[in-house]
Enzyme design. Structure first.
Site, PDB file in Angstrom:
ATOM      1  N   THR A 193       0.816  -1.219   0.000  1.00 14.96           N
ATOM      2  CA  THR A 193       0.000   0.000   0.000  1.00 14.96           C
ATOM      3  C   THR A 193       0.846   1.263   0.000  1.00 14.96           C
ATOM      4  OG1 THR A 193      -0.251   0.011   2.421  1.00 14.96           O
ATOM      5  CG2 THR A 193      -1.927  -1.160   1.139  1.00 14.96           C
ATOM      6  N   ILE A 238      -4.582   5.507   0.591  1.00 12.83           N
ATOM      7  CA  ILE A 238      -5.921   5.066   1.016  1.00 12.83           C
ATOM      8  C   ILE A 238      -5.864   3.546   1.188  1.00 12.83           C
ATOM      9  CG2 ILE A 238      -8.397   5.346   0.632  1.00 12.83           C
ATOM     10  CD1 ILE A 238      -7.789   7.457  -1.443  1.00 12.83           C
ATOM     11  N   HIS A 239      -5.216   3.130   2.279  1.00 12.53           N
ATOM     12  CA  HIS A 239      -4.861   1.717   2.469  1.00 12.53           C
ATOM     13  C   HIS A 239      -6.024   0.764   2.202  1.00 12.53           C
ATOM     14  CE1 HIS A 239      -0.992   2.780   4.361  1.00 12.53           C
ATOM     15  NE2 HIS A 239      -1.652   3.739   4.968  1.00 12.53           N
ATOM     16  N   ASP A 240      -7.172   1.027   2.818  1.00 10.49           N
ATOM     17  CA  ASP A 240      -8.276   0.065   2.736  1.00 10.49           C
ATOM     18  C   ASP A 240      -8.895   0.013   1.349  1.00 10.49           C
ATOM     19  OD1 ASP A 240      -8.066  -0.790   5.409  1.00 10.49           O
ATOM     20  OD2 ASP A 240      -9.153   0.970   6.088  1.00 10.49           O
ATOM     21  N   CYS A 243      -6.674  -2.194  -0.633  1.00  6.91           N
ATOM     22  CA  CYS A 243      -6.961  -3.594  -0.315  1.00  6.91           C
ATOM     23  C   CYS A 243      -8.241  -4.061  -1.011  1.00  6.91           C
ATOM     24  CB  CYS A 243      -7.084  -3.751   1.195  1.00  6.91           C
ATOM     25  SG  CYS A 243      -7.455  -5.436   1.733  1.00  6.91           S
TER      26      CYS A 243
END
Length: 308
Positions: A193, A238-240, A243
């Site tokens: 990320t 925007i890590h999530d 994912c």
């Protein structure tokens, strides 16, 4: 088209909220439920924010369950310094009038896994507490899950501490249960990320003159202010949402099979996700990604969600 059954575990959280906006709008996904648990902010706030995401995305048909208020064995942490007291930045504070489904989150996961043997996907955007509780309640479901996608960890780096990523160190015992189970685990952590810094200039492309679009713009600008202040960067990770793209376009990620062990020792390494040579099941670990492709897909998916 056969839709893919999915459960989302989440602790919204700005980047969680962006990921929810993307996932809730995907026609190929059958979102069976959202489990909100304590993490970035406390349980009442994460539940509110998950309910709010369902409302603003036109998905009030998706049940929200209140998950765990505390980790399995340790005091709760939070990231209010990153996400604000509301979990949605310093400029947004909104409340839902809806109520969560009155069912235990672990039981819900077990029941859904048995309803869709071999097909259910769990994407965990927060601590792994409720996934671990489900695997402990009925270890046999590990063989029934298609995959558990974990936003968390980092083989080479941490963010909550020098060595540990927040979602893992927030409940390391739960992470240990999940990574040591026989379930197929995919780890989308900081190694991947942090390779995708979304330029601040792209925030305007993700916002829109809709209720959700204005809220997304405010949240991401608050997030970008934090990144400038804390990291001296002109953009956001925007890590999530990164994912979430694993469920939509996994070929954007570069992965390696790896045995991953969670450090449970008190001290500087608590919560570290360590690559080991034996003693742990293999996980699929993202060690890189197509940064340009991921950034562009996030902009397109978020924009599509906010103009619905």
């Amino acid at each position: 088209m056969n839709k893919r059954p999915v459960i989302i575990c989440t602790d919204p959280g700005i980047d969680d909220f962006i990921a929810l906006a993307v996932l809730l709008q995907q026609p190929q996904l059958d979102i069976r439920g959202m489990i909100a648990l304590s993490g970035n902010v406390g349980l009442p706030i994460t539940v509110n924010n998950a309910l709010l995401a369902g409302e603003l995305c036109g998905r009030t048909d998706v049940p929200v369950l209140a998950g765990s208020a505390t980790p399995l064995a340790r005091p709760a942490r939070n990231a209010c310094n990153i996400h604000g007291a509301s979990g949605l930045g310093t400029s947004v504070e909104r409340y839902s009038n809806r109520k969560p489904l009155a069912q235990d989150a672990a039981e819900f996961i077990v029941q859904t896994a048995r309803q869709f043997p071999g097909a259910l996907e769990i994407i965990s955007l927060g601590p792994l507490t409720d996934v671990a509780r489900a695997l402990t309640l009925d270890p046999a479901i590990a063989q029934l899950l298609r995959q558990i996608v974990v936003m968390g960890g980092g083989i080479k780096r941490g963010n909550a501490t020098q060595y540990a990523e927040f979602n893992i160190v927030a409940d390391p015992e739960a992470a240990d249960v999940v990574f040591s189970s026989s379930a197929p685990v995919v780890m989308i952590g900081l190694d991947a990320t942090h390779q995708c810094l979304q330029p601040r200039s792209q925030i305007a492309e993700m916002a829109a003159d809709t209720e959700l679009g204005r809220m997304v713009g405010l949240m991401l600008n608050d997030y970008a202010d934090m990144y400038r202040r804390v990291h001296q960067l002109e953009g956001v990770v925007i890590h999530d949402a990164i994912c979430a793209l694993w469920l939509l376009q996994p070929n954007l990620f570069y992965t390696e099979p790896m045995r991953v062990k969670i450090c449970l020792d008190n001290g500087a390494h608590l919560g570290q996700t360590m690559a080991v040579t034996d003693g742990a099941p293999f996980a699929t670990v993202a060690m890189g990604l197509d940064a340009e492709g991921v950034a562009r897909r996030i902009v397109d998916e978020v924009h599509r969600a906010v103009i619905q």
